[in-house]
Design an enzyme around this catalytic site. Structure first.
Site, PDB file in Angstrom:
ATOM      1  N   GLY A  31      -4.078  -5.800   4.817  1.00 43.76           N
ATOM      2  CA  GLY A  31      -4.894  -5.286   5.916  1.00 43.76           C
ATOM      3  C   GLY A  31      -6.260  -5.925   6.089  1.00 43.76           C
TER       4      GLY A  31
ATOM      5  CG  ASP B  25      -5.651   7.528   6.767  1.00 44.77           C
ATOM      6  OD1 ASP B  25      -6.233   8.362   7.470  1.00 44.77           O
ATOM      7  OD2 ASP B  25      -4.416   7.437   6.720  1.00 44.77           O
TER       8      ASP B  25
ATOM      9  NE  ARG C 182       0.289  -6.724   7.870  1.00 47.71           N
ATOM     10  CZ  ARG C 182      -0.091  -5.651   7.183  1.00 47.71           C
ATOM     11  NH1 ARG C 182      -1.339  -5.250   7.239  1.00 47.71           N
ATOM     12  NH2 ARG C 182       0.774  -4.999   6.446  1.00 47.71           N
TER      13      ARG C 182
HETATM   14  P1  IMP Z   1      -5.521   5.672   2.453  1.00 52.06           P
HETATM   15  O1  IMP Z   1      -5.017   5.425   1.068  1.00 52.06           O
HETATM   16  O2  IMP Z   1      -4.860   6.868   3.077  1.00 52.06           O
HETATM   17  O3  IMP Z   1      -7.018   5.734   2.557  1.00 52.06           O
HETATM   18  O4  IMP Z   1      -5.014   4.487   3.355  1.00 52.06           O
HETATM   19  C1  IMP Z   1      -5.509   3.279   3.225  1.00 52.06           C
HETATM   20  C2  IMP Z   1      -4.590   2.213   3.783  1.00 52.06           C
HETATM   21  O5  IMP Z   1      -3.610   2.711   4.695  1.00 52.06           O
HETATM   22  C3  IMP Z   1      -5.437   1.269   4.568  1.00 52.06           C
HETATM   23  O6  IMP Z   1      -5.954   0.253   3.754  1.00 52.06           O
HETATM   24  C4  IMP Z   1      -4.459   0.756   5.601  1.00 52.06           C
HETATM   25  O7  IMP Z   1      -3.770  -0.360   5.096  1.00 52.06           O
HETATM   26  C5  IMP Z   1      -3.516   1.898   5.832  1.00 52.06           C
HETATM   27  N1  IMP Z   1      -3.929   2.655   7.037  1.00 52.06           N
HETATM   28  C6  IMP Z   1      -4.591   3.817   7.104  1.00 52.06           C
HETATM   29  N2  IMP Z   1      -4.798   4.214   8.364  1.00 52.06           N
HETATM   30  C7  IMP Z   1      -4.270   3.250   9.136  1.00 52.06           C
HETATM   31  C8  IMP Z   1      -4.202   3.061  10.566  1.00 52.06           C
HETATM   32  O8  IMP Z   1      -4.667   3.846  11.406  1.00 52.06           O
HETATM   33  N3  IMP Z   1      -3.563   1.916  10.964  1.00 52.06           N
HETATM   34  C9  IMP Z   1      -3.045   1.010  10.108  1.00 52.06           C
HETATM   35  N4  IMP Z   1      -3.112   1.140   8.773  1.00 52.06           N
HETATM   36  C10 IMP Z   1      -3.710   2.254   8.292  1.00 52.06           C
HETATM   37 MG    MG Z   2      -5.283  -1.652   3.605  1.00 55.77          MG
END
Ligand code: IMP
Ligand code: MG
Length: 175
Positions: free
Chosen positions: A44, A102, A164
């Site tokens: 990402g 997120d 992406r």
């Molecule tokens: P977390 O562990 O829930 O904080 O998610 C982190 C990872 O999930 C990020 O580094 C992204 O790769 C992916 N992610 C979270 N939200 C989104 C979104 O809205 N679009 C695309 N990827 C997301």
């Molecule tokens: Mg990520």
């Protein structure tokens, strides 16, 4: 149909501002003999890591982390972390570069793993932050944009590995 949330120009402006803040923060801490270690989280943070680092003036080098949790849709599966070269992180300043925070699970797991290497410091720089969805208490040191609870794509971010390559951050519209 994709609705643009942040255009290429808006992203570039914000990346420049972030780079100034990162430079200011690390200028007294790093040197040619002790460069900053910039750790983009793949896939990402590919675009953001590349653009941010090209604006930075402090001495640095890259290592790449790999985190995979998102499976086919917009909800996360089990998290897999791949952190190479951990032996060299002791006593060093580490900057984790993320596309988006997120729930906070990914970055908190990364911080936990890197913390075991006894670095001099660990900070997080994220392009986007979705604080409304946080389940793990974690705050980025540097953040480009705070967004509402919506699923975004582009500028490195995917939906089932697609989109992406888009140069902007957008939202998929169903109607
Ligand atoms: P977390 O562990 O829930 O904080 O998610 C982190 C990872 O999930 C990020 O580094 C992204 O790769 C992916 N992610 C979270 N939200 C989104 C979104 O809205 N679009 C695309 N990827 C997301
Ligand atoms: Mg990520």
């Amino acid at each position: 149909m994709i609705k643009v949330l942040y255009s290429e120009v808006q992203i570039a402006q914000q990346v420049r501002l972030l780079a100034e803040r990162v430079d200011e923060y690390y200028a007294p801490l790093v040197s040619e003999s002790q460069p900053l270690i910039v750790l983009p989280v793949l896939k990402g943070a590919l675009m953001f890591g590349a653009d941010l680092s090209r604006q930075l003036r402090v001495p640095l080098y890259f290592e790449f982390l790999r985190a995979s949790s998102y499976r086919a849709g917009t909800t996360s599966g089990a998290l897999h972390l791949d952190i190479p070269q951990m032996g060299q992180f002791a006593g060093r300043h580490l900057l984790v570069v993320e596309d988006i925070i997120d729930t906070g699970k990914t970055v908190s797991r990364i911080l936990e793993a890197l913390g075991e290497c006894a670095p001099a410091s660990i900070e997080v720089c994220t392009l986007l932050d979705k604080p409304a969805r946080r389940t793990v208490a974690v705050e980025p040191t540097f953040c480009g944009f705070t967004i509402k609870d919506r699923f975004v794509i582009g500028y490195g971010m995917d939906l089932a590995e697609r989109y992406r390559e888009l140069p902007y951050v957008g939202e998929l519209c169903t109607s």
